[in-house]
Write an enzyme that holds these catalytic residues in place. Structure first.
Site, PDB file in Angstrom:
ATOM      1  CG  PHE A   1     -44.692  22.532  20.232  1.00  0.00           C
ATOM      2  CD1 PHE A   1     -44.289  21.459  21.013  1.00  0.00           C
ATOM      3  CD2 PHE A   1     -44.417  22.522  18.867  1.00  0.00           C
ATOM      4  CE1 PHE A   1     -43.620  20.382  20.439  1.00  0.00           C
ATOM      5  CE2 PHE A   1     -43.747  21.445  18.293  1.00  0.00           C
ATOM      6  CZ  PHE A   1     -43.348  20.378  19.078  1.00  0.00           C
TER       7      PHE A   1
ATOM      8  CG  ASP B   1     -42.533  20.876  28.530  1.00  0.00           C
ATOM      9  OD1 ASP B   1     -42.895  22.041  28.679  1.00  0.00           O
ATOM     10  OD2 ASP B   1     -43.304  19.982  28.125  1.00  0.00           O
TER      11      ASP B   1
ATOM     12  CG  ASP C   1     -38.972  16.483  16.762  1.00  0.00           C
ATOM     13  OD1 ASP C   1     -38.624  16.654  17.956  1.00  0.00           O
ATOM     14  OD2 ASP C   1     -39.785  15.615  16.417  1.00  0.00           O
TER      15      ASP C   1
ATOM     16  NE  ARG D   1     -35.118  15.572  15.280  1.00  0.00           N
ATOM     17  CZ  ARG D   1     -35.543  15.387  16.515  1.00  0.00           C
ATOM     18  NH1 ARG D   1     -35.232  16.245  17.463  1.00  0.00           N
ATOM     19  NH2 ARG D   1     -36.313  14.359  16.815  1.00  0.00           N
TER      20      ARG D   1
ATOM     21  CE  LYS E   1     -41.865  24.667  26.025  1.00  0.00           C
ATOM     22  NZ  LYS E   1     -42.761  23.653  25.409  1.00  0.00           N
TER      23      LYS E   1
ATOM     24  N   GLY F   1     -32.874  15.580  20.289  1.00  0.00           N
ATOM     25  CA  GLY F   1     -33.050  17.032  20.263  1.00  0.00           C
ATOM     26  C   GLY F   1     -31.823  17.874  20.572  1.00  0.00           C
TER      27      GLY F   1
ATOM     28  CD  GLU G   1     -33.281  17.132  27.174  1.00  0.00           C
ATOM     29  OE1 GLU G   1     -32.745  16.963  26.070  1.00  0.00           O
ATOM     30  OE2 GLU G   1     -34.183  16.398  27.611  1.00  0.00           O
ATOM     31  CG  ASP G   2     -34.071  19.205  23.372  1.00  0.00           C
ATOM     32  OD1 ASP G   2     -34.284  18.785  24.538  1.00  0.00           O
ATOM     33  OD2 ASP G   2     -34.674  18.747  22.382  1.00  0.00           O
TER      34      ASP G   2
HETATM   35  P1  5GP Z   1     -40.136  17.002  29.799  1.00  0.00           P
HETATM   36  O1  5GP Z   1     -39.869  15.597  30.206  1.00  0.00           O
HETATM   37  O2  5GP Z   1     -39.256  18.022  30.510  1.00  0.00           O
HETATM   38  O3  5GP Z   1     -41.588  17.369  29.895  1.00  0.00           O
HETATM   39  O4  5GP Z   1     -39.878  17.113  28.255  1.00  0.00           O
HETATM   40  C1  5GP Z   1     -38.661  17.066  27.737  1.00  0.00           C
HETATM   41  C2  5GP Z   1     -38.667  16.683  26.282  1.00  0.00           C
HETATM   42  O5  5GP Z   1     -39.898  16.993  25.609  1.00  0.00           O
HETATM   43  C3  5GP Z   1     -37.621  17.508  25.599  1.00  0.00           C
HETATM   44  O6  5GP Z   1     -36.371  16.880  25.649  1.00  0.00           O
HETATM   45  C4  5GP Z   1     -38.154  17.624  24.210  1.00  0.00           C
HETATM   46  O7  5GP Z   1     -37.746  16.505  23.469  1.00  0.00           O
HETATM   47  C5  5GP Z   1     -39.656  17.592  24.367  1.00  0.00           C
HETATM   48  N1  5GP Z   1     -40.213  18.971  24.370  1.00  0.00           N
HETATM   49  C6  5GP Z   1     -40.665  19.693  25.419  1.00  0.00           C
HETATM   50  N2  5GP Z   1     -41.102  20.889  25.023  1.00  0.00           N
HETATM   51  C7  5GP Z   1     -40.903  20.953  23.685  1.00  0.00           C
HETATM   52  C8  5GP Z   1     -41.163  21.955  22.684  1.00  0.00           C
HETATM   53  O8  5GP Z   1     -41.647  23.072  22.925  1.00  0.00           O
HETATM   54  N3  5GP Z   1     -40.829  21.630  21.411  1.00  0.00           N
HETATM   55  C9  5GP Z   1     -40.274  20.420  21.071  1.00  0.00           C
HETATM   56  N4  5GP Z   1     -39.994  20.229  19.799  1.00  0.00           N
HETATM   57  N5  5GP Z   1     -40.030  19.449  21.971  1.00  0.00           N
HETATM   58  C10 5GP Z   1     -40.347  19.721  23.270  1.00  0.00           C
HETATM   59 MG    MG Z   2     -34.836  16.364  24.493  1.00  0.00          MG
END
Ligand code: 5GP
Ligand code: MG
Length: 178
Positions: free
Chosen positions: A155, A106, A162, A168, A134, A48, A102-103
């Site tokens: 989302f 969450d 993606d 992407r 977020k 990402g 990191e993108d």
């Molecule tokens: P976390 O471990 O912080 O819950 O999630 C991180 C990963 O979940 C991110 O690196 C990303 O790949 C994916 N992710 C979380 N939220 C989103 C979103 O709104 N859209 C997309 N496409 N991926 C997300």
């Molecule tokens: Mg990611």
């Protein structure tokens, strides 16, 4: 384009590319100021973050190394301990200032695991630079030093992110229409 379809879902324009680029430049400015003499190692989290990293690093004005990692996908669903393997980490982390690129953060589970792994590998300092955050979804304690834009718990796709492998390549960021 105000609305796009990615596979079976509709998304509406949420953050335009100009606003993304402003946020990217601001993060690069902060990093350049903070890490002038630190010789940082940037670790780009694939897939990402590839577009964010490419734009960000072109504005970072410090001597640095760049490497890419992919996190194993099996882990992180059940446990929150040190479970995610860092695939492809071919740089020596010990004693380094590491900045994870990191993108989006969450729940924070992914980054929490990665930070633990890097500390386990005896990194001197581990920081996170994320384009998106977020806050409503965040469940962890670690602090995120560099945040581009805070967003609500929706989302999103585009700019590297993606939906089921697609979307992407859009230069803007789109939000799902529920
Ligand atoms: P976390 O471990 O912080 O819950 O999630 C991180 C990963 O979940 C991110 O690196 C990303 O790949 C994916 N992710 C979380 N939220 C989103 C979103 O709104 N859209 C997309 N496409 N991926 C997300
Ligand atoms: Mg990611």
């Amino acid at each position: 384009m105000k609305q796009i379809k990615v596979k079976d879902k509709e998304f509406s324009l949420f953050i335009e590319k100009e606003e993304i680029q402003e946020a990217v430049k601001e993060v690069a400015r902060e990093i350049s100021e903070d890490l002038k003499d630190k010789n940082p190692l940037f670790l780009v989290v694939l897939n990402g973050a590839f577009i964010f990293a490419a734009d960000l690093l072109r504005h970072v004005e410090v001597d640095c190394n760049v490497s890419f990692v992919k996190l194993s996908s099996y882990a992180g669903t059940q446990t929150t301990s040190i479970v995610r393997e860092i695939i492809g980490l071919d740089e020596v982390v010990k004693g380094r200032t590491v900045v994870i690129i990191e993108d989006i953060v969450d729940t924070g589970i992914t980054m929490d695991n990665m930070i633990r792994n890097l500390k386990h590998l005896e990194a001197d300092d581990v920081q996170v630079a994320t384009l998106l955050f977020k806050p409503e979804a965040f469940q962890k304690e670690f602090s995120i030093k560099y945040i581009g834009i805070e967003i609500p718990n929706d989302f999103i796709v585009g700019y590297g992110l993606d939906y089921d492998g697609y979307g992407r390549n859009h230069p803007d960021i789109y939000k799902i229409i529920e």
